[in-house]
Design a protein around this motif. Structure first.
Motif, PDB file in Angstrom:
ATOM      1  N   UNK A  74       0.799  -1.227   0.000  1.00  0.00           N
ATOM      2  CA  UNK A  74       0.000   0.000   0.000  1.00  0.00           C
ATOM      3  C   UNK A  74       0.832   1.278   0.000  1.00  0.00           C
ATOM      4  N   UNK A  75       2.094   1.187   0.483  1.00  0.00           N
ATOM      5  CA  UNK A  75       2.894   2.414   0.611  1.00  0.00           C
ATOM      6  C   UNK A  75       3.979   2.511  -0.443  1.00  0.00           C
ATOM      7  N   UNK A  76       4.138   1.478  -1.295  1.00  0.00           N
ATOM      8  CA  UNK A  76       5.350   1.365  -2.108  1.00  0.00           C
ATOM      9  C   UNK A  76       5.207   2.019  -3.478  1.00  0.00           C
ATOM     10  N   UNK A  77       5.995   3.053  -3.693  1.00  0.00           N
ATOM     11  CA  UNK A  77       5.980   3.727  -4.978  1.00  0.00           C
ATOM     12  C   UNK A  77       7.161   3.343  -5.843  1.00  0.00           C
ATOM     13  N   UNK A 267      -0.977   7.318  -0.769  1.00  0.00           N
ATOM     14  CA  UNK A 267      -1.145   8.662  -1.333  1.00  0.00           C
ATOM     15  C   UNK A 267      -2.627   8.978  -1.541  1.00  0.00           C
ATOM     16  N   UNK A 268      -3.367   7.981  -1.985  1.00  0.00           N
ATOM     17  CA  UNK A 268      -4.800   8.193  -2.189  1.00  0.00           C
ATOM     18  C   UNK A 268      -5.470   8.554  -0.863  1.00  0.00           C
ATOM     19  N   UNK A 269      -5.121   7.823   0.199  1.00  0.00           N
ATOM     20  CA  UNK A 269      -5.685   8.106   1.528  1.00  0.00           C
ATOM     21  C   UNK A 269      -5.269   9.492   2.004  1.00  0.00           C
ATOM     22  N   UNK A 270      -4.021   9.844   1.740  1.00  0.00           N
ATOM     23  CA  UNK A 270      -3.475  11.148   2.141  1.00  0.00           C
ATOM     24  C   UNK A 270      -4.268  12.280   1.459  1.00  0.00           C
ATOM     25  N   UNK A 271      -4.539  12.104   0.174  1.00  0.00           N
ATOM     26  CA  UNK A 271      -5.336  13.114  -0.539  1.00  0.00           C
ATOM     27  C   UNK A 271      -6.739  13.219   0.056  1.00  0.00           C
ATOM     28  N   UNK A 272      -7.252  12.088   0.559  1.00  0.00           N
ATOM     29  CA  UNK A 272      -8.614  12.068   1.102  1.00  0.00           C
ATOM     30  C   UNK A 272      -8.645  12.343   2.611  1.00  0.00           C
TER      31      UNK A 272
END
Ligand code: SF4
Ligand SMILES: [Zn+2]
Length: 363
Positions: A74-77, A267-272
């Protein structure tokens, strides 16, 4: 029984939904990368069981992690930085190594003996010991290239850790460590929050294999994966460090605070507004409370002080980061007595009051 692998674990383990979401998020990235250039290379210092070493740290571009292509963590870019299409040829990988050696020569002034780093660390944004990423021929050539160094660290998921592969290095007299991205010792958190497929018992098996080849293990832990409150994340790290310290051969834990990388679920969670990286106070708290364990614990908070990285209030971040780096080299928890800030009160309140994301559903 079939051997655990990313392919086996992708289906039917409650991970399909995570993976589907991750593939969709990663699909938004359309950059591509040169297979003859390493992803990154730099010189730094590391605390090892034999003291502090200059390290040449290499991120090889190998085509990326198989698990990441299925969806991944989930965290790996990192997979966003890999070569499209899966594999990189032997000649190209060796060209990347040559570029890293050039970098070392150009920056020789930064090395204490003015010549070469005593330790090499190779990460691949995946598994160096996965022969689909790094063929046996390339692994042997790299071992031979670095045979004159004291120490080497290679990163791998536990399923690819076999004594024969590691012996390429240990038989050449290089002190070898296998770095495993364990993330947490708690299987449920590794599965549900990180979306990583293996069990703690696999990590223990990898440690046995490493020991059989005369190598050690470094565990990489993830401080504050998504869906955990600040206090749950702290408790999970303390528990995980203690369990790692009990695994024979695991001499070092590197605790990495989560940072918000591009094209990831985090990142998606961070944006939300569903995710905040950990406080640096939390990192300090974990290091302080586990300092007596029989294992070296280090942390290198990437992106510290920024909104996407581990941070405090903005005023004290550099000071706390310096204390953490100081602790890494000396393992002396008194470094944390010398830093304080008003925001510690806020952090304490967060630890006291914050509840996991979206929980409880019903009171
Ligand atoms: S964290 Fe490691 S295993 Fe997970 S997707 Fe990234 S490279 Fe693959
Ligand atoms: Zn502060």
């Amino acid at each position: 029984m079939s051997k655990p692998s990313p392919d086996v674990y992708e289906q039917g383990r409650g991970m399909d939904a995570h993976n589907q979401a991750m593939r969709e998020i990663r699909g938004r990235n359309d950059e591509s990368y040169d297979p003859r250039e390493p992803t990154r290379v730099w010189l730094d210092e590391d605390n090892t069981p034999d003291g502090v070493y200059d390290s040449l740290t290499i991120i090889l571009n190998t085509g990326g992690c198989r698990w990441a292509r299925a969806g991944g963590c989930t965290m790996c870019g990192y997979v966003a930085e890999s070569v499209d299409g899966g594999t990189v040829a032997h000649e190209d990988l060796m060209h990347q190594i040559e570029r890293c050696l050039e970098h070392e020569r150009e920056h020789a002034d930064d090395i204490s003996d003015g010549e070469q780093a005593g330790q090499i660390k190779i990460y691949t944004s995946g598994s160096f010991l996965d022969e689909r990423e790094v063929p046996a021929q390339t692994r042997e050539a790299i071992a031979s290239e670095f045979a004159d160094r004291d120490r080497i660290v290679v990163e791998s998921l536990p399923d690819f850790v076999d004594r024969e592969k590691i012996e390429d290095f240990t038989d050449r007299g290089i002190e070898t460590d296998i770095a495993v991205g364990l993330e947490t010792a708690t299987d449920q958190i590794r599965h549900d929050c990180v979306n990583k497929y293996f069990e703690f018992s696999e990590f223990e098996r990898a440690a046995v294999e490493a020991r059989a080849a005369g190598a050690g293990i470094k565990a990489y832990l993830l401080m504050k994966p998504p869906f955990l409150s600040e206090s749950e994340a702290i408790e999970d790290m303390k528990r995980s460090i203690r369990r790692c310290a009990d695994v024979e051969g695991c001499h070092t834990v590197s605790m990495n605070p989560t940072n918000v990388q591009q094209y990831t679920m985090v990142e998606q969670l961070y944006f939300d507004d569903g995710y905040r990286p950990p406080w640096l106070w939390s990192v300090a708290e974990v290091l302080d409370s586990t300092a007596k364990e029989d294992v070296i614990v280090v942390s290198d908070p990437v992106g510290h002080g920024s909104d996407r990285g581990p941070h405090n209030c903005g005023e004290c971040d550099d000071r706390v980061q310096r204390a953490i780096k100081d602790f890494d080299l000396r393992q002396d928890p008194s470094v944390f007595e010398q830093v304080s800030c008003e925001c510690e009160r806020t952090w304490e309140e967060v630890c006291e009051r914050e509840r996991s994301y979206s929980m409880p559903l019903v009171r």
